[in-house]
Design a protein around this motif. Structure first.
Motif, mmCIF file in Angstrom:
data_model
loop_
_atom_site.group_PDB
_atom_site.id
_atom_site.type_symbol
_atom_site.label_atom_id
_atom_site.label_comp_id
_atom_site.label_asym_id
_atom_site.label_seq_id
_atom_site.Cartn_x
_atom_site.Cartn_y
_atom_site.Cartn_z
ATOM 1 N N ASP A 44 47.014 55.271 0.985
ATOM 2 C CA ASP A 44 47.632 53.962 1.182
ATOM 3 C C ASP A 44 47.076 53.291 2.427
ATOM 4 O O ASP A 44 46.262 53.868 3.151
ATOM 5 C CB ASP A 44 49.150 54.076 1.263
ATOM 6 N N ILE A 45 47.498 52.067 2.621
ATOM 7 C CA ILE A 45 47.221 51.322 3.846
ATOM 8 C C ILE A 45 48.569 51.177 4.534
ATOM 9 O O ILE A 45 49.539 50.753 3.899
ATOM 10 C CB ILE A 45 46.653 49.918 3.540
ATOM 11 N N PRO A 46 48.675 51.532 5.810
ATOM 12 C CA PRO A 46 49.958 51.388 6.494
ATOM 13 C C PRO A 46 50.460 49.946 6.443
ATOM 14 O O PRO A 46 49.680 49.000 6.293
ATOM 15 C CB PRO A 46 49.640 51.800 7.937
ATOM 16 N N ALA A 47 51.756 49.781 6.574
ATOM 17 C CA ALA A 47 52.356 48.445 6.573
ATOM 18 C C ALA A 47 51.692 47.580 7.646
ATOM 19 O O ALA A 47 51.412 48.047 8.747
ATOM 20 C CB ALA A 47 53.854 48.551 6.817
ATOM 21 N N SER A 48 51.436 46.323 7.282
ATOM 22 C CA SER A 48 50.811 45.399 8.235
ATOM 23 C C SER A 48 51.245 43.973 7.932
ATOM 24 O O SER A 48 51.760 43.675 6.855
ATOM 25 C CB SER A 48 49.282 45.507 8.160
ATOM 26 N N ARG A 49 51.028 43.102 8.913
ATOM 27 C CA ARG A 49 51.320 41.669 8.774
ATOM 28 C C ARG A 49 50.057 40.900 9.138
ATOM 29 O O ARG A 49 49.307 41.301 10.026
ATOM 30 C CB ARG A 49 52.439 41.236 9.720
ATOM 31 N N HIS A 50 49.849 39.770 8.463
ATOM 32 C CA HIS A 50 48.703 38.910 8.748
ATOM 33 C C HIS A 50 49.197 37.482 8.972
ATOM 34 O O HIS A 50 50.167 37.043 8.350
ATOM 35 C CB HIS A 50 47.705 38.943 7.591
ATOM 36 N N GLN A 51 48.500 36.766 9.857
ATOM 37 C CA GLN A 51 48.905 35.396 10.171
ATOM 38 C C GLN A 51 48.722 34.451 8.983
ATOM 39 O O GLN A 51 49.499 33.532 8.800
ATOM 40 C CB GLN A 51 48.114 34.861 11.363
ATOM 41 N N GLY A 52 47.697 34.692 8.192
ATOM 42 C CA GLY A 52 47.451 33.837 7.034
ATOM 43 C C GLY A 52 47.832 34.539 5.750
ATOM 44 O O GLY A 52 48.273 35.694 5.747
ATOM 45 N N GLU A 53 47.664 33.833 4.647
ATOM 46 C CA GLU A 53 47.918 34.435 3.350
ATOM 47 C C GLU A 53 46.938 35.573 3.108
ATOM 48 O O GLU A 53 45.817 35.550 3.589
ATOM 49 C CB GLU A 53 47.738 33.414 2.214
ATOM 50 N N VAL A 54 47.383 36.567 2.332
ATOM 51 C CA VAL A 54 46.520 37.650 1.873
ATOM 52 C C VAL A 54 46.463 37.543 0.358
ATOM 53 O O VAL A 54 47.497 37.441 -0.300
ATOM 54 C CB VAL A 54 47.061 39.037 2.285
ATOM 55 N N VAL A 55 45.242 37.531 -0.178
ATOM 56 C CA VAL A 55 45.053 37.466 -1.620
ATOM 57 C C VAL A 55 44.276 38.709 -2.030
ATOM 58 O O VAL A 55 43.192 38.960 -1.510
ATOM 59 C CB VAL A 55 44.275 36.191 -2.032
ATOM 60 N N ALA A 56 44.841 39.504 -2.935
ATOM 61 C CA ALA A 56 44.201 40.740 -3.386
ATOM 62 C C ALA A 56 43.949 40.650 -4.884
ATOM 63 O O ALA A 56 44.888 40.599 -5.676
ATOM 64 C CB ALA A 56 45.085 41.944 -3.071
ATOM 65 N N LEU A 57 42.686 40.615 -5.263
ATOM 66 C CA LEU A 57 42.269 40.615 -6.659
ATOM 67 C C LEU A 57 41.958 42.058 -7.030
ATOM 68 O O LEU A 57 41.002 42.641 -6.506
ATOM 69 C CB LEU A 57 41.035 39.734 -6.848
ATOM 70 N N THR A 58 42.764 42.658 -7.902
ATOM 71 C CA THR A 58 42.549 44.055 -8.286
ATOM 72 C C THR A 58 41.428 44.129 -9.305
ATOM 73 O O THR A 58 41.486 43.502 -10.357
ATOM 74 C CB THR A 58 43.841 44.672 -8.851
ATOM 75 N N LEU A 59 40.405 44.906 -8.976
ATOM 76 C CA LEU A 59 39.243 45.070 -9.845
ATOM 77 C C LEU A 59 39.380 46.289 -10.742
ATOM 78 O O LEU A 59 38.971 46.278 -11.899
ATOM 79 C CB LEU A 59 37.978 45.180 -8.994
ATOM 80 N N ARG A 60 39.944 47.393 -10.193
ATOM 81 C CA ARG A 60 40.150 48.603 -11.003
ATOM 82 C C ARG A 60 41.232 49.455 -10.355
ATOM 83 O O ARG A 60 41.545 49.297 -9.176
ATOM 84 C CB ARG A 60 38.853 49.382 -11.170
ATOM 85 N N GLY A 61 41.778 50.359 -11.141
ATOM 86 C CA GLY A 61 42.832 51.234 -10.650
ATOM 87 C C GLY A 61 44.196 50.554 -10.686
ATOM 88 O O GLY A 61 44.321 49.403 -11.085
ATOM 89 N N THR A 62 45.200 51.300 -10.301
ATOM 90 C CA THR A 62 46.561 50.773 -10.248
ATOM 91 C C THR A 62 47.159 51.076 -8.890
ATOM 92 O O THR A 62 46.694 51.955 -8.175
ATOM 93 C CB THR A 62 47.452 51.405 -11.345
ATOM 94 N N GLY A 63 48.163 50.334 -8.550
ATOM 95 C CA GLY A 63 48.813 50.557 -7.269
ATOM 96 C C GLY A 63 50.179 49.916 -7.248
ATOM 97 O O GLY A 63 50.597 49.236 -8.186
ATOM 98 N N ARG A 64 50.826 50.143 -6.159
ATOM 99 C CA ARG A 64 52.162 49.612 -5.948
ATOM 100 C C ARG A 64 52.123 48.985 -4.558
ATOM 101 O O ARG A 64 51.753 49.650 -3.593
ATOM 102 C CB ARG A 64 53.146 50.781 -6.016
ATOM 103 N N VAL A 65 52.491 47.744 -4.460
ATOM 104 C CA VAL A 65 52.510 47.058 -3.172
ATOM 105 C C VAL A 65 53.960 46.751 -2.830
ATOM 106 O O VAL A 65 54.722 46.307 -3.697
ATOM 107 C CB VAL A 65 51.682 45.754 -3.218
ATOM 108 N N VAL A 66 54.324 47.016 -1.598
ATOM 109 C CA VAL A 66 55.664 46.680 -1.130
ATOM 110 C C VAL A 66 55.509 45.550 -0.121
ATOM 111 O O VAL A 66 54.850 45.707 0.908
ATOM 112 C CB VAL A 66 56.354 47.910 -0.487
ATOM 113 N N VAL A 67 56.079 44.397 -0.453
ATOM 114 C CA VAL A 67 55.991 43.211 0.403
ATOM 115 C C VAL A 67 57.407 42.834 0.819
ATOM 116 O O VAL A 67 58.245 42.500 -0.036
ATOM 117 C CB VAL A 67 55.310 42.031 -0.326
#
Length: 101
Positions: A44-67
């Motif tokens: 995983d990627i540890p929880a983080s915050r960004h000043q701008g929008e984050v856009v994630a285009l999934t190319l392959r695999g599956t995941g679970r995002v907690v926002v």
């Protein structure tokens, strides 16, 4: 205008994960970045915050995002838009690497 050779941008490998900033501050961008990311199954990627929008285009695999405490499942050919300042954590699920741009 700038054409970036992605093979020439810096790559980071950590704990079975891969990250590459394809466009960002090094290319003169001030408020926007484009990344390539690949997470090994179960990582995983540890929880983080960004000043701008984050856009994630999934190319392959599956995941679970907690926002901000709300969970969403991601899969290939889906795009997730995370608002500025939101707290997001990207854990993977499934048996393949999760890759996004």
């Amino acid at each position: 205008m700038e054409l970036i050779d992605n093979a020439e941008t810096q790559k980071f490998y950590f704990q079975g994960n891969f990250q590459q900033t394809l466009a960002g501050a090094d290319q003169g961008l001030k408020t926007f970045e484009v990344w390539r990311l690949s997470l090994a199954p179960g990582n995983d990627i540890p929880a983080s915050r960004h000043q701008g929008e984050v856009v994630a285009l999934t190319l392959r695999g599956t995941g679970r995002v907690v926002v901000d405490g709300k969970q969403v499942n991601i899969r290939p050919d889906t795009t997730l838009v995370i608002p500025p300042g939101a707290c997001a954590k990207f854990p993977t699920s499934g048996r393949k690497n999760w890759s996004c741009s």
